[in-house]
Design a protein around this motif. Structure first.
Motif, PDB file in Angstrom:
ATOM      1  N   LEU A 175      -6.405   0.794   5.042  1.00  0.00           N
ATOM      2  CA  LEU A 175      -7.281   1.038   3.894  1.00  0.00           C
ATOM      3  C   LEU A 175      -8.197   2.238   4.088  1.00  0.00           C
ATOM      4  N   LEU A 189       0.825  -1.201   0.000  1.00  0.00           N
ATOM      5  CA  LEU A 189       0.000   0.000   0.000  1.00  0.00           C
ATOM      6  C   LEU A 189       0.866   1.261   0.000  1.00  0.00           C
ATOM      7  N   TRP A 236      -7.636   3.556  -7.134  1.00  0.00           N
ATOM      8  CA  TRP A 236      -8.551   2.702  -6.370  1.00  0.00           C
ATOM      9  C   TRP A 236      -7.815   1.444  -5.929  1.00  0.00           C
ATOM     10  N   THR A 237      -8.254   0.867  -4.833  1.00  0.00           N
ATOM     11  CA  THR A 237      -7.705  -0.394  -4.326  1.00  0.00           C
ATOM     12  C   THR A 237      -8.844  -1.393  -4.145  1.00  0.00           C
ATOM     13  N   LEU A 238      -8.663  -2.577  -4.713  1.00  0.00           N
ATOM     14  CA  LEU A 238      -9.650  -3.651  -4.598  1.00  0.00           C
ATOM     15  C   LEU A 238      -8.986  -4.827  -3.887  1.00  0.00           C
ATOM     16  N   VAL A 239      -9.622  -5.296  -2.811  1.00  0.00           N
ATOM     17  CA  VAL A 239      -9.075  -6.365  -1.988  1.00  0.00           C
ATOM     18  C   VAL A 239      -9.928  -7.622  -2.176  1.00  0.00           C
ATOM     19  N   GLY A 281     -15.503   2.495   2.800  1.00  0.00           N
ATOM     20  CA  GLY A 281     -15.537   1.674   1.597  1.00  0.00           C
ATOM     21  C   GLY A 281     -16.767   0.781   1.600  1.00  0.00           C
ATOM     22  N   ARG A 295      -8.069   5.519   1.838  1.00  0.00           N
ATOM     23  CA  ARG A 295      -7.943   5.432   0.379  1.00  0.00           C
ATOM     24  C   ARG A 295      -9.232   4.876  -0.189  1.00  0.00           C
ATOM     25  N   ASN A 296      -9.456   5.141  -1.465  1.00  0.00           N
ATOM     26  CA  ASN A 296     -10.614   4.579  -2.142  1.00  0.00           C
ATOM     27  C   ASN A 296     -10.437   3.062  -2.226  1.00  0.00           C
ATOM     28  N   HIS A 297     -11.399   2.306  -1.693  1.00  0.00           N
ATOM     29  CA  HIS A 297     -11.220   0.862  -1.706  1.00  0.00           C
ATOM     30  C   HIS A 297     -12.550   0.131  -1.590  1.00  0.00           C
ATOM     31  N   ASN A 298     -12.515  -1.127  -2.023  1.00  0.00           N
ATOM     32  CA  ASN A 298     -13.604  -2.072  -1.829  1.00  0.00           C
ATOM     33  C   ASN A 298     -12.984  -3.416  -1.444  1.00  0.00           C
TER      34      ASN A 298
END
Length: 608
Positions: free
Chosen positions: A213, A180, A188-191, A236, A216-219
């Motif tokens: 997280l 990160l 964007w961050t996708l987990v 998120g 930050r922009n994340h899902n």
């Protein structure tokens, strides 16, 4: 700073020989083996769309996952993500593991797009499975960047703790933190992780991951529970996905139980999600927390209380239906049933209105028209359609099939038993026959092939079970898998009847136990070290059968049912494998509690 392990892949796209924009993908993997099948991106430079598949196993239903892959090929995603539980696993048998992984790879071989693996508890449960994963895919957690979006693929099984006990350990956390930090400018961050760690306890460093997280922009996407729900948390959106072929009652959208793949279109504002059912498409709000609270976090509001008779051929009986509305809106219930030529039944009302936060009851009147014994009655199937009536939004409707059958009241007699397999003390006992047989008819040759009778008793020390078994072809393998040889299973739910009667298989090990025993000389019992009690057993073997005795300690029964316990629910069955037959046959007293034919309250014994 350039990392020595970075694999830099530059994709070139062209149109009539003219080079277009060149998206760059950075993948940091330290091993030669890779946790994907290939990286020939199925992309369009003007679009960014990918798909997500969810749990295939945990009681897989054959054909569903391959169907999902075929549908994805019709949609042509650029790549496909997963959230684990790809094989059934839960074994140390490498032959079986190789077979299951080869089978799964055959499912995704027709897929046009790249497929990215994420481990679930069915994929990694022990050291043997963990090493097999590393052999096949190199690493169990990793990341890549695609078109300025960070895809972070995690391993919730890094401490091998199994279902409901996922973790992120220190080593993986440091990897996440470093990743990160090195990708803090992505849009964007996708987990992707198998177990929804945000609803579990003792997850080690997961809460620290959420903290990383949060700014930050994340899902986050997970699977595991085979039910869909969306949660907005930690700045998120967090999604637990349903199934792509995994075990599920498939009760529909209200329960979040359906087979689907997720279609994600990545935009500057985040992913737009479409849940693609096999029979339709829904957006990400198919199940929200509000609906989860209204429907799925409560038991089905209509149930028929078990009815027991001490008579073999009762002329008339009554059962009670209870309808509980613990919501703040009015509930409508409509009942539908099919006629039965032997057991006539009549509702007081076919349509019932239950006011908010109220309980309604009604009688079901039963008549034995054919003067038949209780064992000869068919199971009644009554459909209850439930609708919550809202004022300012659409009504919510769902339904369930209620199984009901009047049952004989089995009495548990008090007798002292010596566990030696001789059955000397059982001369006056009542013997019950396992009549519920499943399997291909040509694999069962009648009672000389396989039959099971049993009796029960209790004293101040134990609950006892005696078994007489006929089996003309015992299949026993010291090295073989437990499920591929002959075995007897005993299930005990000692909780009070209002709980045990409606046990549908959930809570095994915690609320009730399943004791499966083979005829191996060494380690005959499946997972014996994990059982909450020690079961005493003795077996006498013959050429065409066996005698067995079992003792379940009264200490456990009193713990679950109280010092003044009055009843317990018992299930018993036998898995018969014959060398000359293609498949096994199963022989149960009553259908299994987690099966579609389960009758609530069946197998109940009442203390004399």
């Amino acid at each position: 700073m350039k990392l020595p392990s970075i694999l830099l892949i530059t994709l070139l796209t062209s149109f009539t020989g003219i080079a277009q924009d060149k998206p760059t993908i950075y993948i940091d993997i330290p091993t030669n083996q890779k946790p994907w099948n290939h990286i020939e991106w199925n992309n369009d430079s003007e679009k960014f769309q990918f798909a997500i598949v969810t749990d295939r196993t945990g009681g897989h239903r054959p054909g569903v996952f391959p169907t999902g892959i075929k549908k994805l090929n019709l949609l042509q995603p650029e790549f496909v993500m997963s959230v684990g539980d790809l094989i059934e696993g839960y074994t140390k048998d490498t032959v079986r593991l190789n077979r299951e992984w080869n089978e799964f790879k055959s499912f995704i071989e027709p897929l046009d797009a790249p497929f990215f693996y994420v481990p679930g508890n069915h994929d990694i449960t022990n050291k043997v499975m963990e090493e097999k994963w590393k052999e096949l895919f190199g690493v169990s957690y990793y990341h890549f960047v695609y078109k300025d979006v960070l895809f972070l693929c995690l391993n919730s099984e890094d401490n091998l703790r199994g279902s409901g006990r996922g973790t992120i350990d220190d080593k993986q956390y440091e990897y996440i933190k470093k990743t990160l930090e090195e990708n803090e400018e992505v849009k964007w961050t996708l987990v992707f992780v198998h177990q929804p760690l945000w609803v579990q306890e003792n997850t080690k460093r997961w809460k620290d991951v959420e903290q990383l997280l949060s700014n930050r922009n994340h899902n986050v996407f997970a699977g595991h529970y085979h039910r869909y729900w969306k949660t907005e948390r930690n700045n998120g959106k967090y999604f637990a996905l349903a199934t792509t072929g995994g075990g599920s009652p498939l009760r529909g959208k209200a329960y979040g139980e359906f087979d689907h793949v997720v279609w994600a279109t990545m935009t500057d504002e985040g992913p737009i999600l479409a849940n693609l059912f096999l029979d339709g498409i829904w957006d990400e709000n198919v199940v929200t927390e509000e609906l989860v609270e209204l429907v799925r976090n409560r038991p089905f509001p209509v149930r028929i209380e078990p009815a027991y008779s001490s008579e073999e051929k009762p002329e008339k009986m009554e059962a009670e239906m209870r309808i509980i509305n613990d919501s703040d809106v009015q509930m409508h219930v409509d009942l539908k049933g099919q006629s039965d030529n032997i057991l006539f039944y009549q509702f007081e009302n076919n349509s019932i209105i239950v006011e908010p936060n109220d309980v309604a009851t009604q009688k079901i009147r039963l008549s034995n028209a054919g003067n038949q014994a209780l064992d000869n009655f068919s199971t009644l199937n009554i459909t209850a359609d439930v609708t919550y009536k809202f004022e300012n939004k659409p009504n919510v409707s769902f339904s369930s099939d209620l199984k009901f059958k009047p049952l004989f009241k089995n009495i548990l007699n008090k007798t002292k038993v010596k566990i030696d397999g001789k059955l000397k003390e059982w001369g006056d006992a009542t013997w019950h026959v396992a009549k519920d047989m499943e399997g291909a008819p040509f694999d069962f040759d009648g009672p000389d092939d396989c039959s099971l009778t049993f009796a029960t008793a209790y004293d101040d020390e134990n609950f006892y079970v005696a078994v007489k078994l006929i089996d003309n072809d015992f299949v026993v393998s010291e090295e073989g898998h437990y499920w591929e040889q002959d075995a007897i299973v005993l299930r005990l739910d000692a909780r009070p009847s209002h709980l045990s009667a409606f046990n549908m298989g959930q809570g095994r090990g915690k609320d009730w136990i399943s004791y499966l025993r083979t005829f191996k000389k060494n380690n005959p019992v499946v997972g014996e070290e994990y059982l909450p009690l020690k079961v005493k057993a003795a077996t006498e073997m013959f050429n065409n059968g066996s005698q067995m005795e079992f003792a379940f300690p009264m200490e456990y029964i009193k713990k679950m049912g109280g010092e003044n316990w009055s009843n317990l629910r018992f299930g018993i069955g036998y898995f018969d494998h014959d060398n000359d037959d293609e498949n096994e046959t199963t022989h149960f007293w009553f259908p299994t509690w987690n099966g579609s034919k389960d009758v609530p309250g069946s197998g109940m014994f009442f203390k004399e």
